[in-house]
Motif scaffolding. Structure first.
Motif, mmCIF file in Angstrom:
data_model
loop_
_atom_site.group_PDB
_atom_site.id
_atom_site.type_symbol
_atom_site.label_atom_id
_atom_site.label_comp_id
_atom_site.label_asym_id
_atom_site.label_seq_id
_atom_site.Cartn_x
_atom_site.Cartn_y
_atom_site.Cartn_z
ATOM 1 N N LEU A 179 0.830 -1.201 0.000
ATOM 2 C CA LEU A 179 0.000 0.000 0.000
ATOM 3 C C LEU A 179 0.866 1.252 0.000
ATOM 4 N N ASN A 180 1.919 1.259 0.785
ATOM 5 C CA ASN A 180 2.793 2.424 0.852
ATOM 6 C C ASN A 180 3.462 2.692 -0.499
ATOM 7 N N GLU A 181 3.915 1.626 -1.169
ATOM 8 C CA GLU A 181 4.572 1.791 -2.468
ATOM 9 C C GLU A 181 3.589 2.318 -3.511
ATOM 10 N N ILE A 182 2.383 1.762 -3.529
ATOM 11 C CA ILE A 182 1.384 2.191 -4.509
ATOM 12 C C ILE A 182 0.952 3.631 -4.244
ATOM 13 N N THR A 183 0.758 3.975 -2.968
ATOM 14 C CA THR A 183 0.331 5.327 -2.620
ATOM 15 C C THR A 183 1.382 6.348 -3.036
ATOM 16 N N ASN A 184 2.638 6.040 -2.781
ATOM 17 C CA ASN A 184 3.712 6.954 -3.161
ATOM 18 C C ASN A 184 3.736 7.161 -4.676
ATOM 19 N N TRP A 185 3.487 6.096 -5.422
ATOM 20 C CA TRP A 185 3.466 6.208 -6.886
ATOM 21 C C TRP A 185 2.280 7.046 -7.347
ATOM 22 N N LEU A 186 1.093 6.796 -6.787
ATOM 23 C CA LEU A 186 -0.097 7.543 -7.203
ATOM 24 C C LEU A 186 0.052 9.040 -6.904
ATOM 25 N N GLN A 187 0.702 9.368 -5.802
ATOM 26 C CA GLN A 187 0.860 10.770 -5.432
ATOM 27 C C GLN A 187 1.712 11.552 -6.424
ATOM 28 N N LEU A 188 2.485 10.836 -7.229
ATOM 29 C CA LEU A 188 3.332 11.492 -8.220
ATOM 30 C C LEU A 188 2.589 11.763 -9.532
ATOM 31 N N LEU A 189 1.406 11.171 -9.698
ATOM 32 C CA LEU A 189 0.686 11.293 -10.962
ATOM 33 C C LEU A 189 -0.093 12.599 -11.035
ATOM 34 N N SER A 190 -0.241 13.097 -12.251
ATOM 35 C CA SER A 190 -1.071 14.279 -12.486
ATOM 36 C C SER A 190 -2.540 13.937 -12.277
ATOM 37 N N THR A 191 -3.302 14.926 -11.819
ATOM 38 C CA THR A 191 -4.756 14.768 -11.703
ATOM 39 C C THR A 191 -5.470 15.702 -12.679
ATOM 40 N N ASP A 192 -4.825 15.959 -13.801
ATOM 41 C CA ASP A 192 -5.454 16.722 -14.878
ATOM 42 C C ASP A 192 -6.743 16.019 -15.311
ATOM 43 N N ASN A 193 -7.790 16.788 -15.630
ATOM 44 C CA ASN A 193 -9.076 16.163 -15.914
ATOM 45 C C ASN A 193 -9.101 15.391 -17.229
ATOM 46 N N ASN A 194 -8.014 15.418 -17.988
ATOM 47 C CA ASN A 194 -7.923 14.580 -19.174
ATOM 48 C C ASN A 194 -7.589 13.131 -18.836
ATOM 49 N N ILE A 195 -7.093 12.917 -17.620
ATOM 50 C CA ILE A 195 -6.718 11.555 -17.221
ATOM 51 C C ILE A 195 -7.308 11.149 -15.874
ATOM 52 N N PHE A 196 -7.969 12.066 -15.193
ATOM 53 C CA PHE A 196 -8.462 11.809 -13.833
ATOM 54 C C PHE A 196 -9.860 12.397 -13.685
ATOM 55 N N GLY A 197 -10.761 11.630 -13.070
ATOM 56 C CA GLY A 197 -12.120 12.106 -12.841
ATOM 57 C C GLY A 197 -12.958 11.026 -12.180
ATOM 58 N N LEU A 198 -14.255 11.189 -12.237
ATOM 59 C CA LEU A 198 -15.163 10.217 -11.633
ATOM 60 C C LEU A 198 -15.314 9.027 -12.578
ATOM 61 N N ILE A 199 -14.931 7.857 -12.115
ATOM 62 C CA ILE A 199 -14.969 6.644 -12.939
ATOM 63 C C ILE A 199 -16.037 5.684 -12.417
ATOM 64 N N HIS A 200 -16.395 4.720 -13.244
ATOM 65 C CA HIS A 200 -17.399 3.719 -12.877
ATOM 66 C C HIS A 200 -16.829 2.708 -11.894
ATOM 67 N N TYR A 201 -15.668 2.173 -12.197
ATOM 68 C CA TYR A 201 -14.881 1.220 -11.417
ATOM 69 C C TYR A 201 -15.411 -0.218 -11.424
ATOM 70 N N ASP A 202 -16.463 -0.495 -12.162
ATOM 71 C CA ASP A 202 -16.894 -1.886 -12.318
ATOM 72 C C ASP A 202 -17.536 -2.038 -13.697
ATOM 73 N N PHE A 203 -16.820 -1.532 -14.708
ATOM 74 C CA PHE A 203 -17.350 -1.467 -16.060
ATOM 75 C C PHE A 203 -17.136 -2.807 -16.769
ATOM 76 N N GLN A 204 -17.530 -3.884 -16.102
ATOM 77 C CA GLN A 204 -17.387 -5.220 -16.657
ATOM 78 C C GLN A 204 -18.695 -5.674 -17.296
ATOM 79 N N LEU A 205 -18.622 -6.786 -18.023
ATOM 80 C CA LEU A 205 -19.742 -7.189 -18.872
ATOM 81 C C LEU A 205 -21.013 -7.504 -18.095
ATOM 82 N N ASP A 206 -20.904 -7.901 -16.830
ATOM 83 C CA ASP A 206 -22.125 -8.205 -16.083
ATOM 84 C C ASP A 206 -22.899 -6.940 -15.723
#
Length: 324
Positions: A179-206
């Motif tokens: 968790l610490n490694e992943i969190t540190n990586w995510l904190q480095l990413l841009s949150t520009d609205n071209n790549i970050f926003g409100l997502i579905h998170y379960d957009f699978q076929l069911d």
């Protein structure tokens, strides 16, 4: 996934569902359990037309988050994105509540989605392209979405949740390190609205119903996992059954999905290269949720389906644990 104890009690006795259904108009004798996972979903009929009653427990959801979910769905519908509609109760409410000794239940009713569920084994390249295009259209709309009321949770809330779960269980030091490694990586990413926003998170076929009429498209359900995150995570979780497969057909289908996505949204190769990192996040979050679902205390005389489900979830958790 809800607490398995709550699931067992809910499946064994649908009295709370019967009580909540009274808030809506319905045909007598038509209520039946459709599925139970992160919430209970019951099918019922009104004037011989099918609808769905979704019930959440306060332990798993809040009325504020449900309001935020419904507002996002309404925004998508207003802008032409095909999703199901929430139905007002007889009290002209979209959410009804029921308080019982074990806690509070929240209920919402949706119309049935038009179309059919597609299968991983038979889906075509063209349908994969439409699937990718559908997700991209959702992300295009998410880029300009500004909620009026309560906001949905963000990835930071899930990090806090995972940390609280792993600290409750002895022997989860490796999970906390992951968790610490992943969190540190995510904190480095841009949150520009071209790549970050409100997502579905379960957009699978069911959760998708394919309709092929004048133009092929998917009708989408189940936004109760919607979260502010990077759009790449939505792609990764949608393609969970395809993206890591070694066979040539899965690779071809994944390519078709990404081609469809790119018809509506920019998807740079450097973002695709980040997919494995987002998979690490998704796997760890799933692992934390499974630990919580399995933390249901002592229950005696459990039915066979419950024991089989518990064994299956333990097996999945063990495989996820082996990843880190």
């Amino acid at each position: 996934m809800m607490d398995l104890g709550n699931m067992l009690r809910g499946v064994a006795n649908d009295a709370f569902a019967q009580r909540l259904l009274q808030f809506w108009v319905y045909d007598e004798g038509t209520l039946r359990l459709w599925r139970a996972s992160s919430n209970f979903v019951y099918a019922f009929e009104r004037n011989q037309v099918q609808y769905f009653l979704r019930i959440s427990f306060e332990q798993d959801n809040s009325i504020e988050q449900i309001r935020a979910e419904l507002e996002f769905m309404q925004y998508l519908q207003t802008n032409g994105f095909p999703t199901v509609t929430s139905i007002h109760s007889k009290n002209k409410k979209l959410i009804e509540t029921l308080s019982r000794p074990e806690g509070t239940y929240f209920a919402v009713v949706f119309n049935a989605a038009n179309g059919i569920n597609l299968d991983d084994d038979t889906i075509t390249e063209k349908q994969m392209e439409e699937w990718g295009k559908s997700l991209a259209l959702l992300h295009c709309l998410s880029k300009t979405y500004e909620p009026v009321g309560e906001k949905r949770k963000s990835w930071l809330d899930t990090v806090q949740f995972m940390e609280s779960v792993f600290k409750k269980y002895p022997g989860e030091e490796l999970a906390l390190q992951e968790l610490n490694e992943i969190t540190n990586w995510l904190q480095l990413l841009s949150t520009d609205n071209n790549i970050f926003g409100l997502i579905h998170y379960d957009f699978q076929l069911d959760n998708l119903f394919f309709k092929e009429d004048n133009y092929p498209h998917f009708n989408v359900i189940d936004f109760d996992d919607a979260i502010y995150h990077w759009y790449a995570l939505d792609i990764v979780t949608a393609l969970d059954d395809f993206i890591n497969a070694d066979d040539s057909q899965s690779k071809l289908l994944t390519h078709s999905f990404l081609n469809g996505y790119r018809t509506k949204m920019v998807l740079d190769n450097d973002v695709v290269a980040q997919f494995p990192q987002f998979q690490r996040y998704a796997n760890l979050y799933k692992y934390a949720r499974l630990l919580e679902a399995l933390n249901y205390g002592e229950i005696n005389d459990t039915p066979t389906w419950f024991d089989n489900l518990k064994d299956k979830l333990i097996s999945v958790a063990d495989k996820l644990r082996n990843n880190f």
